[in-house]
Design an enzyme around this catalytic site. Structure first.
Site, PDB file in Angstrom:
ATOM      1  N   ASP A  50       0.843  -1.194   0.000  1.00 32.05           N
ATOM      2  CA  ASP A  50       0.000   0.000   0.000  1.00 32.05           C
ATOM      3  C   ASP A  50       0.882   1.249   0.000  1.00 32.05           C
ATOM      4  O   ASP A  50       1.584   1.516   0.986  1.00 32.05           O
ATOM      5  CB  ASP A  50      -0.905  -0.029   1.240  1.00 32.05           C
ATOM      6  CG  ASP A  50      -1.954   1.067   1.203  1.00 32.05           C
ATOM      7  OD1 ASP A  50      -1.779   2.044   0.434  1.00 32.05           O
ATOM      8  OD2 ASP A  50      -2.946   0.936   1.946  1.00 32.05           O
ATOM      9  N   GLY A  75     -11.583   4.897 -11.534  1.00 31.11           N
ATOM     10  CA  GLY A  75     -12.523   4.031 -12.237  1.00 31.11           C
ATOM     11  C   GLY A  75     -13.167   4.831 -13.350  1.00 31.11           C
ATOM     12  O   GLY A  75     -12.744   5.955 -13.615  1.00 31.11           O
ATOM     13  N   TYR A 148     -11.585  13.842  -8.895  1.00 31.82           N
ATOM     14  CA  TYR A 148     -10.499  13.069  -9.507  1.00 31.82           C
ATOM     15  C   TYR A 148      -9.594  14.003 -10.324  1.00 31.82           C
ATOM     16  O   TYR A 148      -8.366  13.942 -10.237  1.00 31.82           O
ATOM     17  CB  TYR A 148     -11.127  11.976 -10.384  1.00 31.82           C
ATOM     18  CG  TYR A 148     -10.181  11.226 -11.288  1.00 31.82           C
ATOM     19  CD1 TYR A 148      -9.320  10.264 -10.782  1.00 31.82           C
ATOM     20  CD2 TYR A 148     -10.169  11.461 -12.667  1.00 31.82           C
ATOM     21  CE1 TYR A 148      -8.457   9.559 -11.628  1.00 31.82           C
ATOM     22  CE2 TYR A 148      -9.330  10.771 -13.511  1.00 31.82           C
ATOM     23  CZ  TYR A 148      -8.467   9.822 -12.990  1.00 31.82           C
ATOM     24  OH  TYR A 148      -7.627   9.138 -13.829  1.00 31.82           O
ATOM     25  N   LYS A 152      -5.596  15.215  -9.718  1.00 30.57           N
ATOM     26  CA  LYS A 152      -4.580  15.089 -10.777  1.00 30.57           C
ATOM     27  C   LYS A 152      -3.852  16.420 -10.962  1.00 30.57           C
ATOM     28  O   LYS A 152      -2.635  16.456 -11.135  1.00 30.57           O
ATOM     29  CB  LYS A 152      -5.234  14.658 -12.096  1.00 30.57           C
ATOM     30  CG  LYS A 152      -5.712  13.206 -12.108  1.00 30.57           C
ATOM     31  CD  LYS A 152      -4.542  12.249 -12.082  1.00 30.57           C
ATOM     32  CE  LYS A 152      -4.939  10.811 -12.254  1.00 30.57           C
ATOM     33  NZ  LYS A 152      -3.845   9.873 -11.918  1.00 30.57           N
ATOM     34  N   ASN A 177      -8.451   8.708 -21.989  1.00 30.34           N
ATOM     35  CA  ASN A 177      -9.243   7.483 -22.221  1.00 30.34           C
ATOM     36  C   ASN A 177      -8.470   6.349 -22.892  1.00 30.34           C
ATOM     37  O   ASN A 177      -8.596   6.106 -24.089  1.00 30.34           O
ATOM     38  CB  ASN A 177     -10.468   7.791 -23.101  1.00 30.34           C
ATOM     39  CG  ASN A 177     -11.464   8.646 -22.377  1.00 30.34           C
ATOM     40  OD1 ASN A 177     -11.747   8.423 -21.198  1.00 30.34           O
ATOM     41  ND2 ASN A 177     -11.983   9.643 -23.047  1.00 30.34           N
ATOM     42  N   GLU A 190     -15.114  -0.212 -14.500  1.00 32.86           N
ATOM     43  CA  GLU A 190     -14.780  -0.253 -15.927  1.00 32.86           C
ATOM     44  C   GLU A 190     -15.146   1.079 -16.600  1.00 32.86           C
ATOM     45  O   GLU A 190     -16.081   1.746 -16.217  1.00 32.86           O
ATOM     46  CB  GLU A 190     -15.495  -1.428 -16.620  1.00 32.86           C
ATOM     47  CG  GLU A 190     -17.007  -1.430 -16.581  1.00 32.86           C
ATOM     48  CD  GLU A 190     -17.572  -2.006 -15.284  1.00 32.86           C
ATOM     49  OE1 GLU A 190     -16.857  -2.049 -14.283  1.00 32.86           O
ATOM     50  OE2 GLU A 190     -18.761  -2.374 -15.288  1.00 32.86           O
ATOM     51  N   LYS A 191     -14.381   1.407 -17.651  1.00 31.39           N
ATOM     52  CA  LYS A 191     -14.609   2.651 -18.366  1.00 31.39           C
ATOM     53  C   LYS A 191     -15.423   2.366 -19.623  1.00 31.39           C
ATOM     54  O   LYS A 191     -15.641   1.206 -19.980  1.00 31.39           O
ATOM     55  CB  LYS A 191     -13.268   3.313 -18.680  1.00 31.39           C
ATOM     56  CG  LYS A 191     -12.451   3.485 -17.403  1.00 31.39           C
ATOM     57  CD  LYS A 191     -11.192   4.231 -17.633  1.00 31.39           C
ATOM     58  CE  LYS A 191     -11.466   5.722 -17.583  1.00 31.39           C
ATOM     59  NZ  LYS A 191     -10.294   6.509 -17.950  1.00 31.39           N
ATOM     60  N   LYS A 199     -21.429  -4.957 -22.601  1.00 29.01           N
ATOM     61  CA  LYS A 199     -22.886  -4.921 -22.813  1.00 29.01           C
ATOM     62  C   LYS A 199     -23.245  -5.534 -24.167  1.00 29.01           C
ATOM     63  O   LYS A 199     -24.188  -6.312 -24.275  1.00 29.01           O
ATOM     64  CB  LYS A 199     -23.383  -3.464 -22.769  1.00 29.01           C
ATOM     65  CG  LYS A 199     -23.398  -2.857 -21.365  1.00 29.01           C
ATOM     66  CD  LYS A 199     -23.916  -1.413 -21.408  1.00 29.01           C
ATOM     67  CE  LYS A 199     -23.748  -0.718 -20.068  1.00 29.01           C
ATOM     68  NZ  LYS A 199     -24.317   0.645 -20.052  1.00 29.01           N
ATOM     69  N   THR A 218     -19.076  13.627 -26.821  1.00 33.05           N
ATOM     70  CA  THR A 218     -17.957  13.115 -27.635  1.00 33.05           C
ATOM     71  C   THR A 218     -16.725  12.821 -26.776  1.00 33.05           C
ATOM     72  O   THR A 218     -16.521  13.420 -25.721  1.00 33.05           O
ATOM     73  CB  THR A 218     -17.551  14.151 -28.703  1.00 33.05           C
ATOM     74  OG1 THR A 218     -17.291  15.394 -28.044  1.00 33.05           O
ATOM     75  CG2 THR A 218     -18.620  14.319 -29.752  1.00 33.05           C
TER      76      THR A 218
HETATM   77  P1  NAD Z   1      -6.146   0.907 -12.777  1.00 36.49           P
HETATM   78  O1  NAD Z   1      -7.192   1.209 -11.755  1.00 36.49           O
HETATM   79  O2  NAD Z   1      -6.287  -0.315 -13.597  1.00 36.49           O
HETATM   80  O3  NAD Z   1      -4.700   0.924 -12.105  1.00 36.49           O
HETATM   81  C1  NAD Z   1      -4.387   1.669 -10.968  1.00 36.49           C
HETATM   82  C2  NAD Z   1      -3.788   0.699  -9.952  1.00 36.49           C
HETATM   83  O4  NAD Z   1      -3.369   1.435  -8.788  1.00 36.49           O
HETATM   84  C3  NAD Z   1      -4.810  -0.340  -9.456  1.00 36.49           C
HETATM   85  O5  NAD Z   1      -4.369  -1.639  -9.755  1.00 36.49           O
HETATM   86  C4  NAD Z   1      -4.876  -0.098  -7.962  1.00 36.49           C
HETATM   87  O6  NAD Z   1      -5.031  -1.263  -7.183  1.00 36.49           O
HETATM   88  C5  NAD Z   1      -3.537   0.573  -7.685  1.00 36.49           C
HETATM   89  N1  NAD Z   1      -3.570   1.317  -6.431  1.00 36.49           N
HETATM   90  C6  NAD Z   1      -4.537   2.146  -5.988  1.00 36.49           C
HETATM   91  N2  NAD Z   1      -4.248   2.596  -4.762  1.00 36.49           N
HETATM   92  C7  NAD Z   1      -3.049   2.040  -4.415  1.00 36.49           C
HETATM   93  C8  NAD Z   1      -2.251   2.097  -3.257  1.00 36.49           C
HETATM   94  N3  NAD Z   1      -2.631   2.819  -2.199  1.00 36.49           N
HETATM   95  N4  NAD Z   1      -1.087   1.388  -3.214  1.00 36.49           N
HETATM   96  C9  NAD Z   1      -0.723   0.623  -4.293  1.00 36.49           C
HETATM   97  N5  NAD Z   1      -1.454   0.526  -5.418  1.00 36.49           N
HETATM   98  C10 NAD Z   1      -2.618   1.223  -5.482  1.00 36.49           C
HETATM   99  O7  NAD Z   1      -6.071   2.201 -13.715  1.00 36.49           O
HETATM  100  P2  NAD Z   1      -5.315   2.440 -15.090  1.00 36.49           P
HETATM  101  O8  NAD Z   1      -6.347   2.629 -16.123  1.00 36.49           O
HETATM  102  O9  NAD Z   1      -4.254   1.435 -15.281  1.00 36.49           O
HETATM  103  O10 NAD Z   1      -4.661   3.861 -14.803  1.00 36.49           O
HETATM  104  C11 NAD Z   1      -3.307   4.032 -14.415  1.00 36.49           C
HETATM  105  C12 NAD Z   1      -3.046   5.513 -14.157  1.00 36.49           C
HETATM  106  O11 NAD Z   1      -3.360   6.277 -15.324  1.00 36.49           O
HETATM  107  C13 NAD Z   1      -3.890   6.088 -13.026  1.00 36.49           C
HETATM  108  O12 NAD Z   1      -3.117   7.026 -12.306  1.00 36.49           O
HETATM  109  C14 NAD Z   1      -4.999   6.801 -13.762  1.00 36.49           C
HETATM  110  O13 NAD Z   1      -5.553   7.848 -12.991  1.00 36.49           O
HETATM  111  C15 NAD Z   1      -4.278   7.303 -14.998  1.00 36.49           C
HETATM  112  N6  NAD Z   1      -5.195   7.536 -16.129  1.00 36.49           N
HETATM  113  C16 NAD Z   1      -5.812   6.481 -16.730  1.00 36.49           C
HETATM  114  C17 NAD Z   1      -6.683   6.712 -17.791  1.00 36.49           C
HETATM  115  C18 NAD Z   1      -7.384   5.575 -18.497  1.00 36.49           C
HETATM  116  O14 NAD Z   1      -8.118   5.845 -19.441  1.00 36.49           O
HETATM  117  N7  NAD Z   1      -7.213   4.318 -18.098  1.00 36.49           N
HETATM  118  C19 NAD Z   1      -6.923   8.023 -18.223  1.00 36.49           C
HETATM  119  C20 NAD Z   1      -6.283   9.064 -17.571  1.00 36.49           C
HETATM  120  C21 NAD Z   1      -5.406   8.810 -16.543  1.00 36.49           C
END
Ligand code: NAD
Length: 323
Positions: A50, A75, A148, A152, A177, A190-191, A199, A218
């Site tokens: 953690d 999420g 969120y 950031k 995204n 899920e996104k 779905k 969009t």
């Molecule tokens: P994800 O939720 O699959 O991965 C994030 C991981 O962080 C998870 O596995 C979670 O368990 C872990 N985590 C959370 N709290 C924690 C903690 N306290 N200690 C250790 N691990 C911890 O998300 P992702 O889609 O892989 O996104 C990765 C990064 O990219 C994130 O910072 C997210 O905000 C950013 N991001 C993602 C998207 C996207 O479209 N997926 C878009 C913009 C930004």
């Protein structure tokens, strides 16, 4: 051999980044609260830990040349925009960033990457679905539409201040995204791309799927391989960012759903219902990345969606067989 730490290695993008770094010959340590639920973990050492705990962060960064900080409490719209998880999102993600960055500075890590999000852009520039504005310099005056996004923005600034005041080399990207195989496709976090694929996969021929909002909002979506390519190119460049890593192929959510239905080969209709939907319009602006990295994502959306739909369909069918 270079050593890298991937924080959030049990997550979607982190998992892919581990594989990419391994293929480039890195020794990789991964850390996450959980094991990867949807894919393989290829790290040399994986720690269930953690990062809200400063001691854990210290232990993880020890001996690392590079750190990739992707751990966040996040999420899709159903998690971020309902308001129910705001305190957790801000507290948990900010603590991960504060701890990992400070520990990296003191451990002498050479370079640290931070994954920000397009969700930090102000809502007032994203009201017109046909003409959203997400150039990097349009971030201020700040007015993200979610907590969120505010976290950031705070963390981007945190990384840049550590660079300015303490000299640690940082890189900041704003992801737009990201989608692809091995992403969360069920369970509430899920996104949109994965949720719509699930779905459509669940719905029989002649049925309908529900799509949140009027469907005229969009977005653009970026395939995971191009995201990871952008991260690595940014790390190897001398540009700190923040820089968008996203696609400029904007599409309405209803047209996006129609694309997925078409890929499935089924005859399915769309029913628009009320639901959390975020800003009206969003698209990546790739002028800065093209200039600074002499590269930008270019893969057509449909190509990535075909791979993603078939992966989710296979996952869902395998799960049904297990039950
Ligand atoms: P994800 O939720 O699959 O991965 C994030 C991981 O962080 C998870 O596995 C979670 O368990 C872990 N985590 C959370 N709290 C924690 C903690 N306290 N200690 C250790 N691990 C911890 O998300 P992702 O889609 O892989 O996104 C990765 C990064 O990219 C994130 O910072 C997210 O905000 C950013 N991001 C993602 C998207 C996207 O479209 N997926 C878009 C913009 C930004």
């Amino acid at each position: 051999m270079k050593k890298a730490l991937v924080c959030g290695a049990g997550g979607f993008i982190g998992g892919h980044l581990v594989s990419r770094l391994k293929s480039e010959g890195y020794w990789v340590r991964g850390v996450d609260l959980k094991e990867h639920e949807f894919g393989n973990n290829e790290s040399d050492e994986f720690v269930l830990g953690d990062l809200r705990d400063p001691q854990m962060a210290k232990k993880m960064v020890e001996g690392m040349d590079e750190v990739y900080q992707l751990a966040a409490d996040m999420g899709g719209a159903g998690y971020i925009f309902t308001g129910d998880n705001d305190a957790h999102v801000m507290h948990n993600s900010a603590l991960c960033n504060l701890n990992v960055l400070d520990a990296s500075l003191h451990a002498g890590v050479k370079k640290i990457f931070y994954s920000s999000s397009a969700c930090m852009y102000p809502e007032y520039n994203q009201l017109d679905p046909d003409n959203p504005k997400c150039a990097e310099d349009s971030a201020y005056p700040a007015m993200p539409d979610s907590e969120y996004g505010w976290e950031k923005l705070f963390s981007e600034r945190l990384y840049l201040t550590y660079n300015r005041n303490h000299g640690i080399d940082v890189r900041v990207a704003r992801f737009h995204n990201i989608f692809g195989p091995q992403g969360t496709w069920e369970g509430g976090r899920e996104k949109a791309p994965a949720a719509l694929c699930r779905k459509v996969s669940e719905t029989p021929d002649g049925g309908h799927i529900e799509v949140w909002g009027d469907g005229l909002q969009t977005r653009s979506f970026l395939y995971i391989d191009e995201c990871v390519e952008g991260v690595r190119r940014l790390m190897e460049s001398d540009f700190l960012g923040p820089v968008n890593i996203g696609s400029e192929e904007m599409i309405s959510i209803n047209d996006f759903a129609k694309m997925i239905i078409d890929i499935s080969g089924k005859n399915i209709s769309i029913k628009n219902i009320e639901g959390p939907e975020g800003v009206r319009g969003r698209n990546s602006d790739n002028e800065l990345i093209s200039k600074k990295l002499e590269w930008k994502p270019s893969q057509p959306l449909r190509e990535g969606m075909e791979k993603t739909f078939h992966w989710i369909e296979a996952q869902r069918k395998a799960k049904l067989q297990e039950a």
